[in-house]
Design a protein around this motif. Structure first.
Motif, PDB file in Angstrom:
ATOM      1  N   ARG A  97      -2.080   2.525  10.458  1.00 12.63           N
ATOM      2  CA  ARG A  97      -2.000   3.739   9.629  1.00 12.63           C
ATOM      3  C   ARG A  97      -3.375   4.178   9.158  1.00 12.63           C
ATOM      4  NH1 ARG A  97       2.971   5.703   7.938  1.00 12.63           N
ATOM      5  NH2 ARG A  97       1.626   7.266   7.011  1.00 12.63           N
ATOM      6  N   TYR A 135      -5.039   7.690  10.045  1.00 15.49           N
ATOM      7  CA  TYR A 135      -5.309   8.592   8.921  1.00 15.49           C
ATOM      8  C   TYR A 135      -6.695   9.188   9.048  1.00 15.49           C
ATOM      9  CZ  TYR A 135      -5.699  10.224   4.105  1.00 15.49           C
ATOM     10  OH  TYR A 135      -5.861  10.992   2.985  1.00 15.49           O
ATOM     11  N   HIS A 181     -11.889   1.666   1.084  1.00 17.21           N
ATOM     12  CA  HIS A 181     -10.591   1.144   0.646  1.00 17.21           C
ATOM     13  C   HIS A 181     -10.739  -0.084  -0.237  1.00 17.21           C
ATOM     14  CE1 HIS A 181      -9.332   3.432   4.286  1.00 17.21           C
ATOM     15  NE2 HIS A 181      -8.343   3.751   3.486  1.00 17.21           N
ATOM     16  N   LYS A 207     -11.034  -0.675  -3.327  1.00 13.31           N
ATOM     17  CA  LYS A 207     -10.167  -0.801  -4.505  1.00 13.31           C
ATOM     18  C   LYS A 207      -8.732  -1.130  -4.126  1.00 13.31           C
ATOM     19  CE  LYS A 207     -12.412   1.768  -8.069  1.00 13.31           C
ATOM     20  NZ  LYS A 207     -12.340   2.852  -9.037  1.00 13.31           N
ATOM     21  N   GLU A 208      -8.294  -0.524  -3.026  1.00 16.53           N
ATOM     22  CA  GLU A 208      -6.928  -0.812  -2.590  1.00 16.53           C
ATOM     23  C   GLU A 208      -6.821  -2.271  -2.144  1.00 16.53           C
ATOM     24  OE1 GLU A 208      -7.619   2.928  -3.174  1.00 16.53           O
ATOM     25  OE2 GLU A 208      -8.261   2.523  -1.130  1.00 16.53           O
ATOM     26  N   THR A 214      -6.705  -4.327  -5.103  1.00 12.06           N
ATOM     27  CA  THR A 214      -5.384  -4.291  -5.731  1.00 12.06           C
ATOM     28  C   THR A 214      -4.436  -5.262  -5.041  1.00 12.06           C
ATOM     29  OG1 THR A 214      -5.769  -1.987  -6.260  1.00 12.06           O
ATOM     30  CG2 THR A 214      -3.501  -2.761  -6.410  1.00 12.06           C
ATOM     31  N   ASN A 245      -5.259   3.410  -7.268  1.00 10.48           N
ATOM     32  CA  ASN A 245      -5.489   2.468  -6.168  1.00 10.48           C
ATOM     33  C   ASN A 245      -4.344   2.406  -5.161  1.00 10.48           C
ATOM     34  OD1 ASN A 245      -7.615   2.034  -7.827  1.00 10.48           O
ATOM     35  ND2 ASN A 245      -7.359  -0.168  -8.024  1.00 10.48           N
ATOM     36  N   LEU A 246      -3.920   3.584  -4.733  1.00 13.42           N
ATOM     37  CA  LEU A 246      -2.919   3.646  -3.660  1.00 13.42           C
ATOM     38  C   LEU A 246      -3.659   3.836  -2.335  1.00 13.42           C
ATOM     39  CD1 LEU A 246      -0.478   6.175  -5.364  1.00 13.42           C
ATOM     40  CD2 LEU A 246      -0.216   3.689  -5.233  1.00 13.42           C
ATOM     41  N   PHE A 247      -3.142   3.235  -1.263  1.00 15.42           N
ATOM     42  CA  PHE A 247      -3.759   3.445   0.053  1.00 15.42           C
ATOM     43  C   PHE A 247      -3.553   4.905   0.471  1.00 15.42           C
ATOM     44  CE2 PHE A 247      -3.673  -1.125   0.377  1.00 15.42           C
ATOM     45  CZ  PHE A 247      -4.815  -1.392   1.123  1.00 15.42           C
ATOM     46  N   PRO A 248      -4.629   5.638   0.679  1.00 16.18           N
ATOM     47  CA  PRO A 248      -4.475   7.061   1.029  1.00 16.18           C
ATOM     48  C   PRO A 248      -3.754   7.269   2.363  1.00 16.18           C
ATOM     49  CG  PRO A 248      -6.787   6.377   1.191  1.00 16.18           C
ATOM     50  CD  PRO A 248      -6.032   5.238   0.579  1.00 16.18           C
ATOM     51  N   ALA A 249      -3.799   6.278   3.226  1.00 16.46           N
ATOM     52  CA  ALA A 249      -3.182   6.447   4.552  1.00 16.46           C
ATOM     53  C   ALA A 249      -1.684   6.158   4.526  1.00 16.46           C
ATOM     54  CB  ALA A 249      -3.863   5.532   5.564  1.00 16.46           C
ATOM     55  N   LEU A 250      -1.201   5.556   3.424  1.00 15.18           N
ATOM     56  CA  LEU A 250       0.211   5.183   3.361  1.00 15.18           C
ATOM     57  C   LEU A 250       0.977   6.108   2.427  1.00 15.18           C
ATOM     58  CD1 LEU A 250      -0.049   1.278   3.082  1.00 15.18           C
ATOM     59  CD2 LEU A 250       0.063   2.690   5.136  1.00 15.18           C
ATOM     60  N   THR A 251       2.242   6.365   2.762  1.00 16.70           N
ATOM     61  CA  THR A 251       3.077   7.204   1.903  1.00 16.70           C
ATOM     62  C   THR A 251       3.434   6.433   0.638  1.00 16.70           C
ATOM     63  OG1 THR A 251       5.112   6.363   2.864  1.00 16.70           O
ATOM     64  CG2 THR A 251       4.129   8.299   3.917  1.00 16.70           C
ATOM     65  N   LEU A 254       2.061  11.545   1.149  1.00 20.50           N
ATOM     66  CA  LEU A 254       0.824  10.773   1.044  1.00 20.50           C
ATOM     67  C   LEU A 254       0.226  11.021  -0.337  1.00 20.50           C
ATOM     68  CD1 LEU A 254      -0.792  11.509   4.522  1.00 20.50           C
ATOM     69  CD2 LEU A 254       0.189   9.334   3.761  1.00 20.50           C
TER      70      LEU A 254
END
Ligand SMILES: Nc1ncnc2c1ncn2[C@@H]1O[C@H](COP(=O)(O)OP(=O)(O)OP(=O)(O)O)[C@@H](O)[C@H]1O
Ligand SMILES: [Mg+2]
Lengths: 402, 230
Positions: A34, A38, A308, A310-311, A314, B96-102, B141
């Motif tokens: 993904r 993206y 990414h 920070k993600e 997390t 801090n959410l993955f931008p590529a994931l819904t 997204l």
């Protein structure tokens, strides 16, 4: 843009499978896919980098191995077990002559089934429109065919037997222009009729190869002393060990070198690859391509990881092990490696014909493909390690910065 | 009430070259399950540091910390992820959410990390998104959602795993007043349903009334603990 389509098809089929699979590993793989989909621009740059690097590796390795095959192609396709040369001849193409009566000494050994003379020498051929080209002349015993062409496209070697006749390889046409059977050409200022076209005979030097009968070659090649040959090829009697006969001949023939067929093939390849430094320059290009590949892939994956961070942090905070996150990074690297590899492989296969058309051999064999695949995977894994080191050091503080 | 987090003389000193900064002075507190606690104090007072230690991300310099009765201050770096996986979820200021994931996938990924798999994970994710009012935005997204919506996804991610401790650092920091309030009210409502212990570090005074207890920090010291009368 074919490879983009290919990449999308591959990833979506992978996604379809993954959706059913709940193992954590495949979830991480899914996340990697993904992320790649993206940021399409970045993924495309990474892919192009891999394709460029791997394509260059395929190309350089293929040309090099093609040259190596070519350099010993006549030795490898000639029957017999032992090659005898004059003392200190370095390779197949530039061997010195020695007296042909040596053959009788060789035949006296009762481990020898037969022994044949072969002349390989340098000649000059006149071009149709004036001017000359160098060519490699091979004179062989037409009655046994030993050292002669192994595949005919047109005509037959029998015709060489009586008179001023010659056979030329089809690859020579790139240099000499179209030659058809029945035509006349001047070689060593002697008019020869072309009576056949053979296939698959090339030389490392790229000079065209011309076959004729042994007596004709002996007469035409003006720099050879009379009653001399350049090689003697020996067939060992059935059941007799080749090494033993070779050792006996070594003891007998003080003025000659004696090689088994594979030794002489290797010596010739070694001469062209190592002693001339040709192999080194190919190796250097391959190493540089490998490093450039690591840099491009490493750089783009690292940028993506930093974006990414920070993600990833997390995920770590939620209890993911470093290894879980490494899987995302490694998956990204592997996807790039595999898609890039497949595209490069396809491009390489498509260009084989192109090389053939200009009289060169691009060697592609399963073990070369496997070797390049391993190289590609190594390249991408090393590239991923730059990011993995960064993941390892994630400071929890970054999570709390606004 | 069950003790969720208990500290005894917990203290954190940062070593910055030759300079020592005591970010958290020795403190002893008990935080219970089902409680929603606000951690207030000026910038640099040690809120984030304390929260990181409570979340088993940062190890204390001295003192003890137990999580649901389990002593964790002696555990090493390799043992802490296990504790976090079992007990603790986080919410951050920057979502801090993955931008590529819904939204759906972000929550699912969190659940998988916590060891929840299969259709159960997917059912829980869907249910959680309904509860935070994003049932109609499941497959969006992050870039297609407002800040408030993103933080609600983060809340859903934190709560979906059914971890008994939720730690949030400035969760309303990137939101306007009304959205910040909505997110906090939602967090409180869902957390009390699940009997979670929630600790929120913030200096947003406008949401003070939401907390069951408020802890004030200053220069690393806990100055005051106030029980809300609401
Ligand atoms: N990694 C670190 N290294 C050294 N000192 C640090 C580090 N992190 C924080 N500090 C110091 O510790 C003290 C407490 O910082 P902390 O981030 O916990 O405060 P805070 O209450 O969260 O502030 P804010 O409201 O601005 O987020 C500050 O003096 C800070 O400079
Ligand atoms: Mg802070």
């Amino acid at each position: 843009m074919g490879f983009l389509v290919f990449g999308v098809v591959l990833s979506s089929s992978v996604l379809g499978v993954l959706h059913l699979n709940n193992k954590l590993d495949s979830v991480m793989f899914y996340v990697a896919v993904r992320i790649l989909l993206y940021d399409k621009a970045r993924s495309l740059i990474t892919l192009i980098g891999v394709i460029f690097a791997v394509g260059l590796i395929f190309n350089q390795l293929g040309i090099f191995l093609g040259l190596m095959e070519t350099s010993s192609v006549i030795i490898d396709n000639t029957p017999g077990d032992i090659w005898i040369t004059s003392k200190n001849s370095k390779n197949f193409d530039f061997a010195q002559p020695f007296p042909e009566y040596t053959r009788h000494l060789v035949l006296a050994d009762n481990g020898v089934q037969w022994a044949e003379k072969l002349i390989v020498a340098w000649g000059i051929i006149n071009q149709k429109e004036g001017g000359t080209e160098q060519l490699e002349v091979v004179g062989f015993n037409v009655d046994t065919g030993v050292g002669g062409p192994w595949e005919m496209k047109e005509g037959s070697t029998d015709l060489l037997r009586n008179g001023n006749f010659a056979i030329i390889d089809e690859s020579a046409m790139a240099r000499l222009g179209n030659i058809s059977v029945g035509e006349y050409r001047d070689v060593f200022s002697r008019r020869l009729q072309i009576v056949g076209i053979c296939k698959g005979v090339k030389s490392f030097t790229t000079a065209p190869v011309m076959y004729m009968s042994f007596p004709l070659a002996q007469k035409l090649v003006n720099y050879l002393p009379s009653e001399s040959t350049v090689f003697i090829i020996v067939k060992v009697a059935p059941g007799v060990p080749v090494k033993g006969v070779a050792n006996r001949l070594r003891g007998l023939l003080k003025g000659n070198d004696v090689y088994t067929k594979s030794e002489f093939s290797f010596k010739t390849r070694y001469y062209w690859a190592v002693e001339t430094g040709v192999g080194f320059s190919f190796l250097l290009t391959i190493v540089i391509s490998f490093l450039v590949g690591i840099l491009i892939v490493g750089q783009t994956i690292y940028n993506s990881t930093m974006e990414h961070i920070k993600e990833f942090g997390t995920l770590k905070a939620m209890g993911a092990d470093n290894a879980d996150i490494y899987k995302i990074i490694i998956s990204q690297a592997m996807i790039n490696a595999l898609i890039g590899y497949v595209v490069s492989l396809i491009i390489t296969f498509l260009t084989v014909g192109l090389y053939d058309a200009i009289g060169m051999v691009l060697s592609v064999s399963w073990w070369v493909n496997l070797f390049v695949l391993l190289l590609t995977v190594c390249m991408c894994i090393i590239a991923a390690f730059i990011s993995i080191r960064r993941i390892k050091k994630i400071d929890p503080a970054i999570l709390f910065r606004g | 009430m069950t003790d969720a987090l208990v500290t005894r003389e917990l203290c954190k000193v940062y070593q910055e070259g030759s300079i020592q900064v005591t970010a958290v002075q020795p403190c002893s507190v008990k935080l219970s399950a089902g409680e929603v606690i606000g951690l207030f104090g000026p910038s640099g007072s040690g809120k984030t540091t304390l929260l990181s230690i409570l979340g088993c991300i940062l190890r204390p310099t001295s003192g003890e910390l137990s999580v649901f009765g389990q002593e964790v201050s002696q555990l090493n770096e390799n043992q802490l992820p296990e504790i976090r996986r079992k007990y603790i979820s986080f919410i951050f200021q920057a979502f801090n959410l993955f931008p590529a994931l819904t939204a759906f996938e972000n929550i699912l990924l969190g659940l998988r990390i916590k060891g929840v798999v299969g259709s159960e994970a997917e059912d829980r994710t869907a249910k959680m998104l309904q509860e935070v009012g994003l049932g109609h935005r499941m497959h969006f997204l992050p870039r297609d959602m407002s800040g408030g919506q993103k933080q609600r996804v983060a809340v859903a991610r934190a709560l979906a795993a059914d971890c008994p401790i939720i730690l949030a650092d400035e969760p309303t920091g990137n939101l306007d007043i009304s959205n910040g309030r909505k997110v906090m009210e939602l967090l409180k409502e869902l957390a009390s349903e699940k009997q979670c212990c929630v600790v929120v570090a913030t200096h947003d005074n406008r949401i003070e009334d939401i907390f069951d207890r408020i802890v004030y920090m200053e220069d690393g010291f806990i100055r005051r603990i106030k029980r809300s009368n609401a």
